[in-house]
Write an enzyme that holds these catalytic residues in place. Structure first.
Site, mmCIF file in Angstrom:
data_model
loop_
_atom_site.group_PDB
_atom_site.id
_atom_site.type_symbol
_atom_site.label_atom_id
_atom_site.label_comp_id
_atom_site.label_asym_id
_atom_site.label_seq_id
_atom_site.Cartn_x
_atom_site.Cartn_y
_atom_site.Cartn_z
ATOM 1 N N ALA A 22 0.836 -1.211 0.000
ATOM 2 C CA ALA A 22 0.000 0.000 0.000
ATOM 3 C C ALA A 22 0.871 1.261 0.000
ATOM 4 C CB ALA A 22 -0.920 -0.013 1.216
ATOM 5 N N VAL A 23 1.976 1.213 0.743
ATOM 6 C CA VAL A 23 2.872 2.391 0.787
ATOM 7 C C VAL A 23 3.479 2.627 -0.603
ATOM 8 C CG1 VAL A 23 5.012 3.332 1.784
ATOM 9 C CG2 VAL A 23 3.408 2.066 3.248
ATOM 10 N N ILE A 127 1.806 -8.650 16.110
ATOM 11 C CA ILE A 127 0.716 -9.579 16.460
ATOM 12 C C ILE A 127 0.171 -9.292 17.854
ATOM 13 C CG2 ILE A 127 1.577 -11.431 14.967
ATOM 14 C CD1 ILE A 127 2.452 -12.885 17.623
ATOM 15 N N ASP A 128 0.915 -8.509 18.669
ATOM 16 C CA ASP A 128 0.556 -8.366 20.088
ATOM 17 C C ASP A 128 -0.669 -7.479 20.344
ATOM 18 O OD1 ASP A 128 2.786 -9.902 20.559
ATOM 19 O OD2 ASP A 128 4.085 -8.204 21.018
ATOM 20 N N ARG A 155 -8.239 -29.353 21.498
ATOM 21 C CA ARG A 155 -9.489 -29.702 22.192
ATOM 22 C C ARG A 155 -9.944 -31.121 21.813
ATOM 23 N NH1 ARG A 155 -13.253 -27.639 25.113
ATOM 24 N NH2 ARG A 155 -12.548 -25.507 25.109
ATOM 25 N N LYS A 214 -17.172 -32.368 33.890
ATOM 26 C CA LYS A 214 -16.291 -32.010 32.764
ATOM 27 C C LYS A 214 -15.098 -32.938 32.802
ATOM 28 C CE LYS A 214 -16.881 -27.255 31.520
ATOM 29 N NZ LYS A 214 -16.341 -25.956 31.269
ATOM 30 N N GLU A 223 1.928 -15.441 27.387
ATOM 31 C CA GLU A 223 3.343 -15.659 27.734
ATOM 32 C C GLU A 223 3.850 -14.725 28.837
ATOM 33 O OE1 GLU A 223 6.134 -14.920 24.575
ATOM 34 O OE2 GLU A 223 5.158 -13.055 23.986
ATOM 35 N N ARG A 248 -1.182 -31.737 30.197
ATOM 36 C CA ARG A 248 -0.239 -31.539 29.092
ATOM 37 C C ARG A 248 -0.083 -30.033 28.837
ATOM 38 N NH1 ARG A 248 0.311 -36.119 29.945
ATOM 39 N NH2 ARG A 248 0.525 -37.894 28.500
ATOM 40 N N HIS A 254 6.258 -19.394 17.660
ATOM 41 C CA HIS A 254 6.330 -18.577 16.445
ATOM 42 C C HIS A 254 5.386 -19.010 15.329
ATOM 43 C CE1 HIS A 254 9.890 -17.093 18.509
ATOM 44 N NE2 HIS A 254 9.811 -16.036 17.721
HETATM 45 O O1 F6P Z 1 6.214 -8.745 19.517
HETATM 46 C C1 F6P Z 1 5.905 -9.910 18.801
HETATM 47 C C2 F6P Z 1 6.420 -11.134 19.529
HETATM 48 O O2 F6P Z 1 6.077 -12.271 18.758
HETATM 49 C C3 F6P Z 1 5.947 -11.288 20.963
HETATM 50 O O3 F6P Z 1 4.640 -11.812 21.048
HETATM 51 C C4 F6P Z 1 7.013 -12.191 21.523
HETATM 52 O O4 F6P Z 1 7.156 -11.996 22.913
HETATM 53 C C5 F6P Z 1 8.259 -11.753 20.805
HETATM 54 O O5 F6P Z 1 7.837 -11.062 19.639
HETATM 55 C C6 F6P Z 1 9.186 -12.867 20.404
HETATM 56 O O6 F6P Z 1 10.321 -12.286 19.854
HETATM 57 P P1 F6P Z 1 11.430 -13.107 19.041
HETATM 58 O O7 F6P Z 1 10.861 -13.415 17.681
HETATM 59 O O8 F6P Z 1 12.573 -12.183 18.971
HETATM 60 O O9 F6P Z 1 11.689 -14.375 19.793
#
Ligand code: F6P
Length: 324
Positions: A22-23, A127-128, A155, A214, A223, A248, A254
């Site tokens: 887009a840019v 993504i955060d 699940r 359940k 995290e 478990r 990632h």
């Molecule tokens: O900021 C995005 C993110 O995926 C976080 O959710 C996670 O804590 C961090 O980056 C992981 O970073 P890296 O890819 O450097 O391990």
């Protein structure tokens, strides 16, 4: 403004390519030259840039990752590193920047802008979903759907084996991915950094579930949760519940950062990429483009970095009610 640079920095996010597209296409439309800077601030320091044309961004709207690559540059945190970057931009005649990234990216852009006056407009790519100044960030929706796909699969097997699963999702210090994937995935409990869920409450939830017959449970752990990683939470639970409970742990890691962006992320990224570019052309600087209530808005980097983005506690309450 005749020539600008565009780069991606920090953790990559699905939809960054749609944003770059887009840019670049927006710049071509407005008759502005655009240079792609590889590996974020590292490439700015190294002078690793190339001229981009309309065809440079063909066939990327559907691809995860970033064609410009990404990095977290330590050197840019030093005045010497920023000086090198500035000199390269001056040599190349680059008069403004579009920065696609998160908190760290905008912190760097703000310092750089204050030091050298180069105008930068940001597009929120992470993504955060932890940035103040936009309802959603590029990549968040895809990450939630990726996590949800994994939760659905877990699940199935949790139910077959009558197991308790602790599933860890990303988000750094933010619980957005956890809450949304937890609600959509029908989790029994969601643990987030913003609101403490003590171990005693997790035990109580599990026991209540058992008392209502359940036989399996899914608990989502963000995290950054204060009680620790999903493994640490599971270890603490193990000693407090029935020793025969079958527990478990799965850490999604990632996987949540990759894959083709959702339709929502492609559209959001396109709006924010064009919004950032047109903001830059229109004279904005040191701001991030965002979408709030479906309107394009610009928020100073200072605020996007400093101000918290609160989690919706009604949603956490709903998780508890719906898991009864
Ligand atoms: O900021 C995005 C993110 O995926 C976080 O959710 C996670 O804590 C961090 O980056 C992981 O970073 P890296 O890819 O450097 O391990």
């Amino acid at each position: 403004m005749k020539r600008i640079g565009v780069f991606t920095s920090g953790g990559d996010a699905p939809g960054m390519n749609a944003c770059i597209r887009a840019v670049v296409r927006g710049a071509v439309y407005h008759g502005i030259e655009v240079f792609g800077i590889r590996r974020g601030y590292s490439g700015m320091i190294a002078g690793d840039v190339y001229k981009m044309e309309s065809h440079s961004v063909s066939n990327i709207v559907q691809r995860g990752g970033t064609i410009l690559k990404s990095a977290r540059s330590k050197e840019f945190m030093t005045p010497e590193g920023r000086k090198k970057a500035y000199n390269n931009l001056v040599d190349l005649g680059i008069e403004g920047l579009v920065a696609i990234g998160g908190n760290g990216t905008f912190t760097g852009a703000m310092i750089f802008g204050n030091e050298y006056g180069i105008p930068t407009v940001g597009a929120p790519g992470t993504i955060d979903n932890d940035l103040y100044g936009t309802d959603y960030t590029i990549g968040f929706d895809t990450a939630v759907n990726t996590a949800l796909d994994a939760i659905d699969r877990i699940r199935d097997t949790a139910s077959s084996h009558d197991r308790i699963f602790f599933i860890e999702v990303m988000g750094r210090d933010s619980g957005y991915i956890a809450v949304q994937s937890g609600i959509a995935g029908g989790a029994e409990l969601v643990m987030v950094p913003e609101v403490l869920t003590p171990i005693s409450e997790v035990v109580e939830t599990l026991k209540q579930g058992w008392s209502r017959s359940k036989s399996s449970s899914i608990i989502i752990v963000a995290e950054g949760d204060e009680e620790g990683s999903a493994q640490e939470v599971a270890d603490k639970i193990k000693v407090q519940v029935d020793e025969n409970a079958d527990i478990r742990v799965t850490t999604l890691g990632h996987t949540q950062r990759g894959g083709p962006p959702s339709a929502y992320d492609r559209i959001l990224a396109s709006r924010l990429g064009l919004g950032a570019l047109e903001g830059l052309i229109g004279g904005h600087k040191n701001v991030m483009a965002g979408i709030i209530n479906n309107d394009l808005v610009y928020t100073p980097f200072e605020d996007t970095i400093r101000l918290p983005k609160p989690i919706n506690e009604d949603l956490l309450r709903m998780v508890k009610i719906l898991s009864v």
